[in-house]
Motif scaffolding. Structure first.
Motif, PDB file in Angstrom:
ATOM      1  N   GLU A 268       0.815  -1.209   0.000  1.00  0.00           N
ATOM      2  CA  GLU A 268       0.000   0.000   0.000  1.00  0.00           C
ATOM      3  C   GLU A 268       0.851   1.261   0.000  1.00  0.00           C
ATOM      4  OE1 GLU A 268      -3.573   2.051   2.667  1.00  0.00           O
ATOM      5  OE2 GLU A 268      -2.799   0.072   3.161  1.00  0.00           O
ATOM      6  N   GLU A 269       2.053   1.208   0.608  1.00  0.00           N
ATOM      7  CA  GLU A 269       2.910   2.392   0.660  1.00  0.00           C
ATOM      8  C   GLU A 269       3.324   2.836  -0.747  1.00  0.00           C
ATOM      9  OE1 GLU A 269       3.361  -0.333   2.344  1.00  0.00           O
ATOM     10  OE2 GLU A 269       3.012   0.225   4.441  1.00  0.00           O
ATOM     11  N   PHE A 270       3.537   1.881  -1.645  1.00  0.00           N
ATOM     12  CA  PHE A 270       3.902   2.249  -3.014  1.00  0.00           C
ATOM     13  C   PHE A 270       2.719   2.861  -3.768  1.00  0.00           C
ATOM     14  CE2 PHE A 270       7.446  -0.805  -2.410  1.00  0.00           C
ATOM     15  CZ  PHE A 270       8.478   0.022  -2.804  1.00  0.00           C
ATOM     16  N   GLN A 271       1.493   2.460  -3.390  1.00  0.00           N
ATOM     17  CA  GLN A 271       0.317   3.094  -4.001  1.00  0.00           C
ATOM     18  C   GLN A 271       0.257   4.582  -3.631  1.00  0.00           C
ATOM     19  OE1 GLN A 271      -1.537   1.059  -5.934  1.00  0.00           O
ATOM     20  NE2 GLN A 271      -0.276  -0.701  -5.366  1.00  0.00           N
ATOM     21  N   VAL A 272       0.610   4.864  -2.374  1.00  0.00           N
ATOM     22  CA  VAL A 272       0.653   6.272  -1.939  1.00  0.00           C
ATOM     23  C   VAL A 272       1.734   7.031  -2.703  1.00  0.00           C
ATOM     24  CG1 VAL A 272       1.069   7.797   0.034  1.00  0.00           C
ATOM     25  CG2 VAL A 272      -0.230   5.684   0.338  1.00  0.00           C
ATOM     26  N   ASN A 273       2.897   6.389  -2.893  1.00  0.00           N
ATOM     27  CA  ASN A 273       3.958   7.021  -3.679  1.00  0.00           C
ATOM     28  C   ASN A 273       3.495   7.316  -5.103  1.00  0.00           C
ATOM     29  OD1 ASN A 273       5.650   6.879  -1.517  1.00  0.00           O
ATOM     30  ND2 ASN A 273       6.944   5.255  -2.309  1.00  0.00           N
ATOM     31  N   ALA A 274       2.731   6.390  -5.681  1.00  0.00           N
ATOM     32  CA  ALA A 274       2.226   6.597  -7.045  1.00  0.00           C
ATOM     33  C   ALA A 274       1.282   7.797  -7.095  1.00  0.00           C
ATOM     34  CB  ALA A 274       1.519   5.338  -7.525  1.00  0.00           C
ATOM     35  N   ALA A 275       0.444   7.944  -6.071  1.00  0.00           N
ATOM     36  CA  ALA A 275      -0.461   9.106  -6.027  1.00  0.00           C
ATOM     37  C   ALA A 275       0.325  10.410  -5.907  1.00  0.00           C
ATOM     38  CB  ALA A 275      -1.431   8.957  -4.859  1.00  0.00           C
ATOM     39  N   ALA A 276       1.380  10.401  -5.084  1.00  0.00           N
ATOM     40  CA  ALA A 276       2.215  11.607  -4.948  1.00  0.00           C
ATOM     41  C   ALA A 276       2.920  11.928  -6.261  1.00  0.00           C
ATOM     42  CB  ALA A 276       3.235  11.396  -3.822  1.00  0.00           C
ATOM     43  N   ALA A 277       3.405  10.893  -6.953  1.00  0.00           N
ATOM     44  CA  ALA A 277       4.028  11.119  -8.262  1.00  0.00           C
ATOM     45  C   ALA A 277       3.006  11.659  -9.261  1.00  0.00           C
ATOM     46  CB  ALA A 277       4.643   9.815  -8.780  1.00  0.00           C
ATOM     47  N   GLY A 278       1.755  11.207  -9.141  1.00  0.00           N
ATOM     48  CA  GLY A 278       0.709  11.733 -10.017  1.00  0.00           C
ATOM     49  C   GLY A 278       0.478  13.219  -9.796  1.00  0.00           C
ATOM     50  N   ILE A 279       0.514  13.656  -8.546  1.00  0.00           N
ATOM     51  CA  ILE A 279       0.374  15.092  -8.258  1.00  0.00           C
ATOM     52  C   ILE A 279       1.529  15.877  -8.886  1.00  0.00           C
ATOM     53  CG2 ILE A 279       0.325  16.802  -6.418  1.00  0.00           C
ATOM     54  CD1 ILE A 279      -1.009  14.736  -4.646  1.00  0.00           C
ATOM     55  N   ALA A 280       2.747  15.329  -8.756  1.00  0.00           N
ATOM     56  CA  ALA A 280       3.900  16.007  -9.363  1.00  0.00           C
ATOM     57  C   ALA A 280       3.744  16.102 -10.880  1.00  0.00           C
ATOM     58  CB  ALA A 280       5.183  15.246  -9.010  1.00  0.00           C
ATOM     59  N   LEU A 281       3.216  15.046 -11.491  1.00  0.00           N
ATOM     60  CA  LEU A 281       3.008  15.066 -12.949  1.00  0.00           C
ATOM     61  C   LEU A 281       1.963  16.112 -13.339  1.00  0.00           C
ATOM     62  CD1 LEU A 281       3.622  13.786 -15.690  1.00  0.00           C
ATOM     63  CD2 LEU A 281       1.854  12.089 -15.220  1.00  0.00           C
TER      64      LEU A 281
END
Length: 305
Positions: A268-281
């Protein structure tokens, strides 16, 4: 009297259709906006707590709490730099030639139809084309240059079509006035037609680059890496000749690839990282569009005709 009643009935029927169309259009617009806002809010709810300076300045890691997007956002920026530097001048030049210089006939119609169709070709097709052409034929490898040229092929039809439409929208009276005072064809295009159509052309460039920065399929096809713990050599050097092009041939990853890697993991922690990367994108896309919209506003502000 009977004819008058029929006319009133037709007008009333037309008004009802207009009202129905307005309601359908309004509901469609609201549906799109609400859906987009829900997605953005969900993305921010999941990823905003993780988006900090450590996350932006760290390389990917097998530990979710230590992983970052440094190599991904730097790779996205470099790839988009190559894409813009390639697609914008080539696309505008092709649009000017096809609209202003090419003879009208079956050949120009054939080219126009194919360019328009290319704008709707699935991106994976461009990835397969780039794999055969740039990677295997030209031996450019799985590099930043290959990725930038691949996305440039994706953006090119959009820039060409938008440029042609922008040039067509310029009234012929402006061309005729310039010819009347002795201007050459190129002077008419450069000093008047292209200048007045720059705002519309920028709109097409914004749409094209916004699509390119989020593409994943063609970059996976040409061999984008999912784990890079180093940065390409910087283009500006401290010693002579001060400019280096070695970064063009460096391996790369981009934000969509990094997100794809993280969402494919069960933790689940990597899913949160993916969401944060999506915000950066999303922020990178908004920043890029903001610059283009500002330039378009400044250019249109000085045009009075």
């Amino acid at each position: 009297m009977k004819n008058l009643q029929e006319i009133r009935s037709i007008i009333a029927k037309s008004k009802r259709w207009d009202l129905a169309f307005q309601i359908v259009g309004l509901l469609s617009m609201l549906f799109g906006i609400v859906t987009l806002m829900a997605l953005v809010l969900d993305l921010m709810h999941d990823g905003l707590p993780r988006l900090d300076w450590q996350f932006i300045t760290s390389f990917p890691s097998r530990k979710a709490e230590e992983a970052g997007i440094l190599s991904a956002w730097v790779g996205s920026a470099l790839v988009m730099l190559v894409t813009a530097a390639t697609s914008i001048p080539v696309g505008i030049a092709a649009g000017i030639y096809l609209e202003e210089y090419a003879k009208k006939g079956w050949l120009s119609d054939f080219i126009e139809i194919n360019v328009t169709n290319l704008a709707g070709v699935p991106s994976i097709v461009y990835g397969l084309l780039a794999l055969g052409l740039f990677v295997y034929r030209f031996k450019l490898g799985e590099s930043v240059l290959t990725a930038g040229l691949t996305l440039a092929l994706l953006v090119l039809p959009i820039v060409i079509v938008t440029t042609r439409e922008a040039l067509r929208a310029i009234p012929n009276s402006i061309r005729e006035a310039a010819y009347a005072v002795g201007a050459s064809k190129w002077q008419v295009i450069w000093d008047h037609v292209l200048r007045y159509s720059t705002g519309t052309i920028l709109t097409g460039i914004i749409v094209g680059l916004a699509r390119a920065i989020g593409e994943t399929a063609p970059l996976i096809t040409i061999g984008a890496l999912t784990f890079i713990s180093f940065l390409p050599e910087p283009p500006i050097q401290g010693q002579f000749p001060f400019i280096s092009f070695k970064w063009l041939l460096a391996p790369f990853t981009v934000l969509p690839i990094q997100m794809f890697d993280w969402v494919s993991r069960p933790q689940e922690e990597f899913q949160v990282n993916a969401a944060a990367a999506g915000i950066a994108l999303v922020l990178m896309t908004l920043a890029m569009n903001g610059v283009a919209i500002f330039l378009r506003y400044r250019l249109r502000k000085n045009i009075k005709w």
